[in-house]
Write a protein that holds these residues in place. Structure first.
Motif, PDB file in Angstrom:
ATOM      1  N   GLY A 427       0.787  -1.228   0.000  1.00 52.37           N
ATOM      2  CA  GLY A 427       0.000   0.000   0.000  1.00 52.37           C
ATOM      3  C   GLY A 427       0.813   1.268   0.000  1.00 52.37           C
ATOM      4  O   GLY A 427       0.347   2.315   0.482  1.00 52.37           O
ATOM      5  N   LEU A 428       2.033   1.212  -0.537  1.00 51.91           N
ATOM      6  CA  LEU A 428       2.865   2.412  -0.580  1.00 51.91           C
ATOM      7  C   LEU A 428       2.297   3.442  -1.557  1.00 51.91           C
ATOM      8  O   LEU A 428       1.521   3.114  -2.458  1.00 51.91           O
ATOM      9  CB  LEU A 428       4.295   2.046  -0.970  1.00 51.91           C
ATOM     10  N   THR A 429       2.702   4.668  -1.374  1.00 53.59           N
ATOM     11  CA  THR A 429       2.160   5.786  -2.158  1.00 53.59           C
ATOM     12  C   THR A 429       3.110   6.196  -3.277  1.00 53.59           C
ATOM     13  O   THR A 429       4.285   5.810  -3.291  1.00 53.59           O
ATOM     14  CB  THR A 429       1.911   6.990  -1.251  1.00 53.59           C
ATOM     15  N   LYS A 430       2.590   7.002  -4.168  1.00 54.33           N
ATOM     16  CA  LYS A 430       3.435   7.570  -5.219  1.00 54.33           C
ATOM     17  C   LYS A 430       4.565   8.385  -4.594  1.00 54.33           C
ATOM     18  O   LYS A 430       5.701   8.366  -5.089  1.00 54.33           O
ATOM     19  CB  LYS A 430       2.580   8.453  -6.134  1.00 54.33           C
ATOM     20  N   ALA A 431       4.283   9.057  -3.493  1.00 53.51           N
ATOM     21  CA  ALA A 431       5.320   9.843  -2.802  1.00 53.51           C
ATOM     22  C   ALA A 431       6.440   8.941  -2.293  1.00 53.51           C
ATOM     23  O   ALA A 431       7.613   9.344  -2.286  1.00 53.51           O
ATOM     24  CB  ALA A 431       4.698  10.621  -1.644  1.00 53.51           C
TER      25      ALA A 431
END
Length: 451
Positions: A427-431
């Motif tokens: 669930g990591l983000t684009k950031a």
């Protein structure tokens, strides 16, 4: 029947990847385990699937690598290809791996019956030799097999099973199907010098993969000389005196091929198992219906892998086998396999890799999404003078910046995707991707450079 009266705590029918994993883990937990396998230990993946196919893919890649070498200053004279040599080397390694799988079972004191097993009563299994044994728990892990459509002359076609054993390479081959098996073997035979035609009953290849990626493969494959016929189904196949095959497809003139291969899906192996004897429930595709913990409607019978038609991938079958064994025979709490966000690959030329939602799936489920794309020519292709371009695509949930899908086509895409899949699953983000420093120069750095 008292527990101590059973011959085995677990009897597994089928020694493929899922069955072997479940059996050895259950044995490691202290269970008395037996496995019945009527063909060869290792199952589809090891014997006639992903492992020997990947070896053929490696062999096929050398066709382009030898051409590309000239751009890097290499002169290779007198190059030639020997199909029989590759075929026999691959089969020798399959035999080696089969031995390792058998050794794994032996090392865990698993009893192996090299014969067919049928459920013939409550907790009862009858072997082909006539021996009757009992088990507290029965696991069905018999996998699936290629589906062969019914049409006049269908007995003249081959499937992926037979493709590994051909006595010679066909000069002209027709491959029916639009899925990963059809496209993988199309690339393999094309690189080995066969004239390849793919016939698909729909107008879409690789249904379920992102549209941009599958369109790119179609473009590249056509440039490589692979012919595609869409909305084409078999009317008949006739064998000629010279052993060639005359084929009539809907909407097409008669064509002659040296080999016809069907790759039109796979069906669960449920015949002759005696499921009806004890009332095991089947689904509409003849798959064994199971709950989240791989249990059937019969309390002591479980099933894992392709025979359940959940996700037909070897690593998934292995996880299901592990979860089953830990949950039923281990000391910890039972747990189920999460079938969401499973990464996959197509070992086409070039390969495809994917994890998570496609763009259309994300838009339908999430509404607002951001799409990032990198369309580039790999450095190796530039030096080699090859125009083929790679395509990477990232799908982001606009509401929370979470990366919900990554799709790639290009050299080594599956190798790159394995690590990227961890990030998507977590669930990591684009950031988070943006904050990661690139490794330069690589193709993989495009994943952290999307703008």
């Amino acid at each position: 029947m008292a527990e101590q009266d059973y011959d085995f705590d677990l009897f597994t029918i089928g020694a493929g990847s899922g069955g072997v994993r479940a059996s050895r883990v259950a044995a490691a937990h202290g269970a008395r385990v037996a496995v019945a396998e009527e063909y060869r230990v290792g199952g589809t993946c090891v014997i006639r699937g992903c492992v020997p196919k990947k070896m053929l893919v490696y062999g096929a890649h050398f066709a382009e690598d030898l051409e590309d070498a000239a751009g890097f200053g290499w002169t290779i004279a007198g190059k030639s290809f020997d199909w029989i040599k590759l075929r026999d080397h691959v089969q020798a390694d399959v035999t080696r791996l089969e031995g390792l799988y058998g050794q794994t079972l032996s090392n865990h004191n698993v009893t192996v019956f090299t014969e067919r097993a049928t459920i013939t009563g409550d907790h009862q299994i009858t072997l082909a030799s006539g021996r009757v044994v009992t088990a507290k728990t029965i696991l069905i892990a018999t996998g699936a097999r290629p589906h062969i459509p019914e049409f006049p002359g269908h007995e003249h076609v081959i499937t992926s099973n037979e493709a590994f054993h051909l006595d010679s390479l066909p000069r002209r081959i027709l491959i029916a199907g639009g899925g990963y098996i059809a496209n993988e073997f199309a690339g393999i035979f094309n690189q080995f010098g066969s004239k390849v035609t793919i016939a698909n009953r729909s107008d879409t290849i690789l249904r379920g993969y992102d549209e941009a990626v599958r369109d790119r493969l179609l473009q590249i494959a056509m440039v490589k000389g692979i012919e595609f016929l869409f909305r084409a189904q078999f009317e008949y196949v006739e064998k000629q005196d010279d052993r060639s095959l005359r084929v009539k497809l809907t909407g097409q003139d008669e064509r002659v091929f040296d080999c016809v291969m069907v790759a039109t899906g796979r069906v669960p192996n449920i015949e002759g198992l005696g499921l009806e004897t004890v009332g095991v429930e089947l689904g509409e595709r003849a798959q064994i219906k199971v709950d989240a913990f791989s249990k059937t409607n019969i309390d002591y019978i479980y099933a894992v892998g392709d025979v359940t038609d959940r996700v037909q991938l070897t690593p998934v079958a292995i996880r299901e086998g592990q979860a089953f064994a830990d949950s039923v025979f281990g000391k910890g709490a039972p747990y189920a396999v999460d079938h969401s966000c499973v990464p996959s690959a197509v070992f086409s030329h070039p390969p495809i890799a994917a994890v998570g939602m496609t763009e259309s799936e994300a838009r339908n489920q999430l509404g607002s999404v951001r799409v990032y794309q990198a369309d580039f020519r790999p450095m190796k292709h530039v030096v080699a003078g090859r125009s083929e371009r790679a395509l990477y695509k990232m799908i982001v949930d606009a509401a929370n910046d979470r990366v919900v899908g990554i799709h790639m086509i290009g050299p080594d895409a599956p190798e790159i995707m394995q690590a990227a899949a961890i990030a998507v699953k977590a669930g990591l983000t684009k950031a988070d991707f943006d904050a990661t420093c690139a490794i330069h120069p690589t193709m993989a750095e495009e994943l952290v450079l999307f703008k």
